[in-house]
Write a protein that holds these residues in place. Structure first.
Motif, mmCIF file in Angstrom:
data_model
loop_
_atom_site.group_PDB
_atom_site.id
_atom_site.type_symbol
_atom_site.label_atom_id
_atom_site.label_comp_id
_atom_site.label_asym_id
_atom_site.label_seq_id
_atom_site.Cartn_x
_atom_site.Cartn_y
_atom_site.Cartn_z
ATOM 1 N N ARG A 258 0.602 -0.999 0.014
ATOM 2 C CA ARG A 258 -0.248 0.163 -0.020
ATOM 3 C C ARG A 258 0.987 1.233 -0.017
ATOM 4 O O ARG A 258 0.489 2.124 -0.707
ATOM 5 C CB ARG A 258 -1.022 0.029 1.319
ATOM 6 N N HIS A 277 -2.086 1.874 9.636
ATOM 7 C CA HIS A 277 -3.171 1.443 8.604
ATOM 8 C C HIS A 277 -4.309 0.801 9.532
ATOM 9 O O HIS A 277 -4.063 0.787 10.779
ATOM 10 C CB HIS A 277 -2.689 0.140 7.967
ATOM 11 N N GLN A 286 -5.885 -1.205 3.836
ATOM 12 C CA GLN A 286 -5.654 -0.641 2.593
ATOM 13 C C GLN A 286 -5.703 0.943 2.992
ATOM 14 O O GLN A 286 -5.080 1.914 2.153
ATOM 15 C CB GLN A 286 -6.479 -1.028 1.447
#
Length: 445
Positions: A258, A277, A286
């Motif tokens: 990502r 995250h 994501q």
């Protein structure tokens, strides 16, 4: 001097073969965020999110919520965190739900170890039971299972004080007893704990990083023989255990797809996804996490943190830690830091004139404005370069073509440039000639 002794007041650990193998089992479960029937459903969060978790659930959607809970009921292989952090997970080994680390019969011996090895008085504080060899830490003597070593030394900072680009190596997460979560930065430390290598999986590890009494320690997960290298793993965060086992894309690796970041060790990668995250139960890893540097509030996505800083603090969201200048976007901050604050500033050198610039964009502008126009603004007769086509055409007309445009009526001299013609009138004898002077005045007017 370092010493090893049994920690009093705690039950003896189990020593069956099944227990021993279970302790080293990999992270194959997933997060259980379900409470008992009728209780509030807990989602992994830190203390800053506790206030929102205390809201009453919507009973009108209880059927839908129960279906959502039942969808993710696989157990988690996690040592657990403090009770005040409001985590609840289903233990893979106990086959029961836990809300505190003390509830787990398998991992409670990590939080309350049976033996302790203290740091020595040497410069690196390396205990006598260990030795440094080839940049790694090895055992000199036999060390029993559930032995605590440390604590890990480093700089303790809040999550919102981390630098996303700088603080990536030797990052340990500390789960404090009051439910807060802080980050321990061990990069650059000369302490022996910074030399312990990270394992590629839970199966390879022979010790775990455990938060005990507001510090991070290594606790052995098996009996270690002499000349055994210490290799650690961390599984204190049930949310990370859920995501790393839920999908292979977030399993044990050294690259965050990502963020397009490569890490030296898997432990740093796991710390990265835990901090940066969205690993909450209903979240999506994501999605990037951003922290407000002014109030510490945690936001999901760049748009959320930009709107937060604009509405609440009336300022830009991305400050430079070196010069305190703020930027509207994260990419602008990165370009600023590379151009002005990088330890080794990149040089982009022009191959034609050897002029250097701090970024590729400035070099491209130089090439486009100077060298690519040379062919268009270059005089074919004398190789002179001009700044515009007008200057080039005038040069050709006046120097090479010698086109006569101005003639003195008094003496008959011809000039290609009107400027030279007026200089003749003003600074020559023609200034005093009546006819030539009036010709000059008529042309000027």
């Amino acid at each position: 001097m370092s010493s090893s002794n049994m920690a009093p007041g705690h039950p003896m650990p189990p020593h069956s073969a099944n227990n021993s193998s279970a302790l080293c089992h990999g992270a194959t479960g997933s997060l259980m965020s379900v409470a008992e029937s009728g209780d509030t459903m807990f989602v992994p969060m830190n203390s800053r999110m506790m206030e929102s978790s205390c809201q009453q659930p919507n009973h009108d959607s209880s059927i839908h919520e129960e279906e959502k809970k039942d969808k993710h009921m696989a157990p988690v292989d996690s040592t657990g965190v403090a009770q005040l952090a409001q985590f609840k997970w289903h233990c893979k080994h106990c086959n029961s739900k836990h809300i505190s680390k003390e509830d787990c019969s398998y991992y409670k011996y990590f939080h309350y170890p049976q033996a302790i090895i203290y740091n020595s008085d040497s410069g690196s504080e390396l205990p006598n039971e260990l030795e440094l060899r080839n940049g790694a830490v090895f055992t000199k003597t036999s060390i029993s299972e559930y032995t605590r070593m440390g604590p890990i030394k480093g700089r303790l900072v809040r999550e919102q004080d981390l630098d996303f680009d700088e603080d990536r190596n030797k990052v340990f997460i500390l789960h404090k007893e009051n439910g807060d979560r802080m980050v321990l930065l061990a990069k650059g430390q000369q302490h022996w704990t910074s030399k312990v290598r990270s394992a590629k999986s839970g199966l390879e590890a022979n010790c775990l990083t455990i938060s005990i009494q507001d510090s991070v320690y290594f606790v052995t997960s098996k009996c270690l023989q002499p000349n055994t290298e210490l290799i650690f793993y961390t599984r204190e965060d049930p949310a990370v255990e859920f995501w790393t086992s839920w999908t292979e894309a977030w399993a044990n690796q050294t690259r965050c797809t990502r963020c397009s970041i490569d890490f030296d060790e898997i432990a740093d990668y796991r710390s990265h996804i835990s901090i940066w995250h969205d690993t909450s139960f209903h979240g999506n890893p994501q999605n990037r996490v951003y922290f407000c540097v002014d109030c510490g509030e945690r936001k999901i996505g760049a748009k959320e943190i930009i709107n937060h800083c604009k509405l609440k603090h009336q300022t830009l969201a991305f400050p430079c830690k070196f010069c305190k200048r703020r930027f509207e976007s994260y990419n602008s901050l990165i370009k600023h830091k590379k151009r002005l604050h990088a330890p080794v500033r990149p040089k982009y050198e022009c191959v034609d004139c050897s002029k250097s610039y701090r970024d590729s964009k400035a070099l491209k502008a130089h090439v486009d404005s100077i060298h690519k126009k040379c062919s268009e603004l270059n005089c074919d007769n004398c190789d002179k370069i001009f700044s515009s086509k007008y200057a080039l055409n005038r040069h050709r007309r006046e120097v090479h073509d010698r086109i006569v445009q101005h003639t003195c009526e008094a003496c008959g001299k011809c000039f290609a440039q009107y400027r030279n013609f007026t200089l003749l009138i003003l600074y020559s004898i023609h200034y005093f000639v009546r006819s030539c002077f009036f010709v000059f005045l008529s042309r000027v007017v």
